[in-house]
Design a protein around this motif. Sequence first.
Motif, PDB file in Angstrom:
ATOM      1  N   LEU A 261       0.862  -1.183   0.000  1.00  0.00           N
ATOM      2  CA  LEU A 261       0.000   0.000   0.000  1.00  0.00           C
ATOM      3  C   LEU A 261       0.895   1.229   0.000  1.00  0.00           C
ATOM      4  N   CYS A 262       0.627   2.149  -0.890  1.00  0.00           N
ATOM      5  CA  CYS A 262       1.425   3.371  -0.986  1.00  0.00           C
ATOM      6  C   CYS A 262       1.239   4.200   0.286  1.00  0.00           C
ATOM      7  N   ARG A 263       2.335   4.668   0.833  1.00  0.00           N
ATOM      8  CA  ARG A 263       2.298   5.407   2.084  1.00  0.00           C
ATOM      9  C   ARG A 263       1.588   6.753   1.911  1.00  0.00           C
ATOM     10  N   GLN A 264       1.583   7.269   0.696  1.00  0.00           N
ATOM     11  CA  GLN A 264       0.987   8.587   0.471  1.00  0.00           C
ATOM     12  C   GLN A 264      -0.488   8.483   0.053  1.00  0.00           C
ATOM     13  N   CYS A 265      -0.772   7.736  -1.043  1.00  0.00           N
ATOM     14  CA  CYS A 265      -2.142   7.739  -1.569  1.00  0.00           C
ATOM     15  C   CYS A 265      -2.936   6.510  -1.118  1.00  0.00           C
ATOM     16  N   HIS A 266      -2.313   5.567  -0.426  1.00  0.00           N
ATOM     17  CA  HIS A 266      -2.956   4.361   0.113  1.00  0.00           C
ATOM     18  C   HIS A 266      -3.502   3.420  -0.949  1.00  0.00           C
ATOM     19  N   PHE A 278       6.377   3.733  -1.975  1.00  0.00           N
ATOM     20  CA  PHE A 278       5.455   4.616  -2.687  1.00  0.00           C
ATOM     21  C   PHE A 278       5.126   4.051  -4.068  1.00  0.00           C
ATOM     22  N   CYS A 279       3.919   4.328  -4.535  1.00  0.00           N
ATOM     23  CA  CYS A 279       3.501   3.795  -5.835  1.00  0.00           C
ATOM     24  C   CYS A 279       4.172   4.543  -6.969  1.00  0.00           C
ATOM     25  N   SER A 280       4.601   5.778  -6.712  1.00  0.00           N
ATOM     26  CA  SER A 280       5.210   6.592  -7.781  1.00  0.00           C
ATOM     27  C   SER A 280       6.161   7.608  -7.183  1.00  0.00           C
ATOM     28  N   ASP A 282       5.979  10.667  -7.752  1.00  0.00           N
ATOM     29  CA  ASP A 282       5.094  11.770  -7.385  1.00  0.00           C
ATOM     30  C   ASP A 282       4.640  11.661  -5.931  1.00  0.00           C
ATOM     31  N   CYS A 283       4.199  10.443  -5.549  1.00  0.00           N
ATOM     32  CA  CYS A 283       3.725  10.221  -4.184  1.00  0.00           C
ATOM     33  C   CYS A 283       4.880  10.377  -3.194  1.00  0.00           C
ATOM     34  N   LYS A 284       6.042   9.918  -3.598  1.00  0.00           N
ATOM     35  CA  LYS A 284       7.204  10.017  -2.719  1.00  0.00           C
ATOM     36  C   LYS A 284       7.523  11.490  -2.442  1.00  0.00           C
TER      37      LYS A 284
HETATM   38 ZN   LIG Z   1       0.738   6.600  -4.236  1.00  0.00          ZN
END
Ligand SMILES: [Zn+2]
Length: 296
Positions: A261-266, A278-280, A282-284
């Motif tokens: 699960l992405c820490r930013q956007c879940h 992170f998924c990307s 951008d999210c990082k």
């Molecule tokens: Zn994300």
Amino acid sequence: MMKLFEQNSASWVRYSDYEWRDAEDGHSYLVPAAGAEPRPYDPLATGEQMVLDALEVGGLLFRHQPENEIKAAMREFACKYGLLGIMTALPTTARFMEINHVVLPKNDFIRDLTMPVEDYIHLFFPFGKPDLQSTEDENRFSTEDKYEVALFLTYEGYPQAQIMSFMRDYGERYEWQAKVFRDWAFTMATSFLYYEDKDKVDEHTLDIYRQGMAAFDENAPTYHIALLDKPTMVWDFHSLLLAIKMLLSMMLTDEEHPLRLCRQCHKAFISRSPNTKFCSQDCKKKYNAEQMRRRS
Ligand SMILES: [Zn+2]
């Protein structure tokens, strides 16, 4: 991850468009839109993306998003992959039309564990009763719609109920789909958080995680061995639901490319290296910027 599926393909049907319709029984059903055309496709060809898309729908339910938003996401999912095939996924065998009796394992959808075929089918055909020709030990569906006739020819030898779930009047109610999508998101989150939190939380909390996973049993797909150029395991899903469940299980247990699960956007994503959070990019960046802001 797809070792068990290496030699595999499956076939499912998606219509070119779907819509939500309210039935007299008070439930809202997702059905093929008027005039939409059915097309068979291989859901395993884009299996990983399909699972990620399913988890995204489940995530909306998990986060209690507004119903209209969830319905729009479910419709979009159906336009990409078709309906889930709940009708064939629930009973102990997908060939219930052939034995003229429905037997269900204990489940969260239907309380009666045995049912006459007609009553059961009616739960998925709320707008138009299917034309069934019943004999004492078999039910046969008949249709004059040219697309439906073509589907019967394409899927000859498949369980009759599976082909019926490709018909124009077949629909799946909102609450049942919601439960399926939510359970997948829950399973994914539980399995992910268990290892994330393992060293941080007490044994009681870990036990709750373990119990949460134990609820992920129900039916599994069957398989047979086909004598191709070598003996090959072939999975018989008979529903998109069981295909997704199987793929999700494979992805959850894949050590090389784990689902996270992405820490930013879940959102769920497939990690290409073990420590990715992170998924990307951008999210990082967003996450780090927020941390900086909090600290200052
Ligand atoms: Zn994300």
